[in-house]
Write an enzyme that holds these catalytic residues in place. Structure first.
Site, PDB file in Angstrom:
ATOM      1  N   ASP A 185       0.342   1.291  -0.393  1.00  0.00           N
ATOM      2  CA  ASP A 185      -0.838   1.308   0.473  1.00  0.00           C
ATOM      3  C   ASP A 185      -0.434   1.252   1.945  1.00  0.00           C
ATOM      4  O   ASP A 185       0.737   1.054   2.275  1.00  0.00           O
ATOM      5  CB  ASP A 185      -1.784   0.147   0.129  1.00  0.00           C
ATOM      6  CG  ASP A 185      -1.052  -1.168  -0.146  1.00  0.00           C
ATOM      7  OD1 ASP A 185       0.087  -1.322   0.335  1.00  0.00           O
ATOM      8  OD2 ASP A 185      -1.620  -2.034  -0.822  1.00  0.00           O
TER       9      ASP A 185
ATOM     10  N   GLU B 204      -9.719  -3.687  -4.231  1.00  0.00           N
ATOM     11  CA  GLU B 204     -10.427  -4.956  -4.151  1.00  0.00           C
ATOM     12  C   GLU B 204     -11.415  -5.102  -5.309  1.00  0.00           C
ATOM     13  O   GLU B 204     -11.733  -4.111  -5.982  1.00  0.00           O
ATOM     14  CB  GLU B 204     -11.172  -5.039  -2.813  1.00  0.00           C
ATOM     15  CG  GLU B 204     -10.274  -4.877  -1.579  1.00  0.00           C
ATOM     16  CD  GLU B 204      -9.389  -6.109  -1.303  1.00  0.00           C
ATOM     17  OE1 GLU B 204      -9.176  -6.931  -2.221  1.00  0.00           O
ATOM     18  OE2 GLU B 204      -8.905  -6.232  -0.158  1.00  0.00           O
TER      19      GLU B 204
HETATM   20  C1  F6R Z   1       0.907  -4.877  -0.565  1.00  0.00           C
HETATM   21  C2  F6R Z   1      -0.156  -4.906  -1.568  1.00  0.00           C
HETATM   22  C3  F6R Z   1      -0.920  -6.138  -1.869  1.00  0.00           C
HETATM   23  C4  F6R Z   1      -0.085  -7.407  -1.893  1.00  0.00           C
HETATM   24  C5  F6R Z   1      -0.984  -8.609  -2.137  1.00  0.00           C
HETATM   25  C6  F6R Z   1      -0.202  -9.899  -2.131  1.00  0.00           C
HETATM   26  O1  F6R Z   1       1.493  -3.599  -0.518  1.00  0.00           O
HETATM   27  O2  F6R Z   1      -0.418  -3.900  -2.128  1.00  0.00           O
HETATM   28  O3  F6R Z   1      -1.574  -5.984  -3.104  1.00  0.00           O
HETATM   29  O4  F6R Z   1       0.865  -7.302  -2.915  1.00  0.00           O
HETATM   30  O5  F6R Z   1      -1.956  -8.669  -1.136  1.00  0.00           O
HETATM   31  O6  F6R Z   1       0.276 -10.120  -0.838  1.00  0.00           O
HETATM   32  P1  F6R Z   1       1.328 -11.266  -0.535  1.00  0.00           P
HETATM   33  O7  F6R Z   1       2.556 -10.891  -1.307  1.00  0.00           O
HETATM   34  O8  F6R Z   1       1.572 -11.199   0.936  1.00  0.00           O
HETATM   35  O9  F6R Z   1       0.732 -12.521  -1.010  1.00  0.00           O
END
Ligand code: F6R
Length: 248
Positions: free
Chosen positions: A66, A142
């Site tokens: 993304d 989401e």
């Molecule tokens: C990032 C992504 C998101 C993150 C998720 C967790 O490329 O696609 O789905 O994996 O928001 O984020 P962290 O690891 O920062 O808690």
């Protein structure tokens, strides 16, 4: 689905790096890379193996999950920049072999379609690294997202903007839109590798693995895939029900 519960984040990183290393050593491979903080220790472990053990990424290529809409590639928090600073610049993975959606495209919808086609024409993703949002998102899909969605322009949930504000000066700087691989796109990767660490992920992980398959918890689509590895630390696994997995 294989669920590995590790005592510490460092062990999660080693375990996840083992999975990725086996692909990278096997021949030309297409990696799916996540950004965010969760995979950073895994990327550091892969960098260490590159430097100390000769692990080469020269035959690998990669697609990101993304990107934020509206951030220039040069912005330090664009995922284009983040994956380079956290991983790609430190190994022999060619910069041109790493693709991501262009967050500044004049027509983001068209860019989403282009990116979807690029993944397909590359033959798809062999192993996809995933983190999980505290609201159960994967990629930036989401709650409410269709389980079969393709790469698309999405709106970040307020929970996600709040969670990601730590990467920006203020929440006002967190973009509102993104281009993300869809849940259907992600599900086409041949192997899904979900990494979860920290107590803030415990509820989302339990809902994803043990709850109903529902767009209310996008990560629940993992239950529909026949090759999934989940690697979690004890804190993230604390709400999992399967005592046999060592969650106690
Ligand atoms: C990032 C992504 C998101 C993150 C998720 C967790 O490329 O696609 O789905 O994996 O928001 O984020 P962290 O690891 O920062 O808690």
């Amino acid at each position: 689905m294989e669920i590995r519960i590790e005592a510490h984040v460092a062990h999660v990183a080693v375990s996840a790096a083992d999975v990725l290393e086996s692909y990278v050593r096997s021949g030309p491979v297409t990696l799916g890379l996540a950004t965010g903080s969760t995979p950073v220790p895994t990327y550091r472990e892969l960098i260490r193996r590159h430097r100390e053990e000769g692990l080469s990424f020269a035959r690998s290529r990669a697609f990101l999950l993304d990107e934020y809409v509206g951030l220039a590639r040069s912005h330090p928090e664009s995922y284009y920049s983040v994956i380079r600073s956290e991983f790609v610049s430190h190994v022999d993975l060619a910069d041109t072999a790493v693709q991501s959606p262009a967050g500044q495209a004049a027509d983001p919808e068209q860019e989403a379609a282009r990116y979807e086609a690029a993944i397909r024409s590359a033959g798809g993703v062999d192993v996809q690294v995933l983190g999980i949002g505290s609201n159960g998102h994967i990629g930036f899909n989401e709650p409410g997202e269709h389980l079969d969605s393709r790469t698309h322009v999405g709106l970040l949930a307020e929970q996600t903007r709040t969670d990601n504000a730590r990467f920006f000066e203020s929440i006002d700087d967190v973009p509102r839109r993104c281009i993300t691989q869809g849940l259907g796109t992600i599900r086409e990767a041949r192997h899904l590798l979900l990494i979860a660490t920290g107590a803030a992920k415990a509820d989302a992980l339990a809902a994803a693995l043990h709850g109903p398959v529902t767009s209310d918890c996008p990560a629940s689509v993992l239950q529909l895939h026949d090759h999934v590895t989940v690697i979690a630390d004890k804190a993230a696994a604390s709400r999992l029900q399967r005592a046999g997995c060592g969650a106690a």
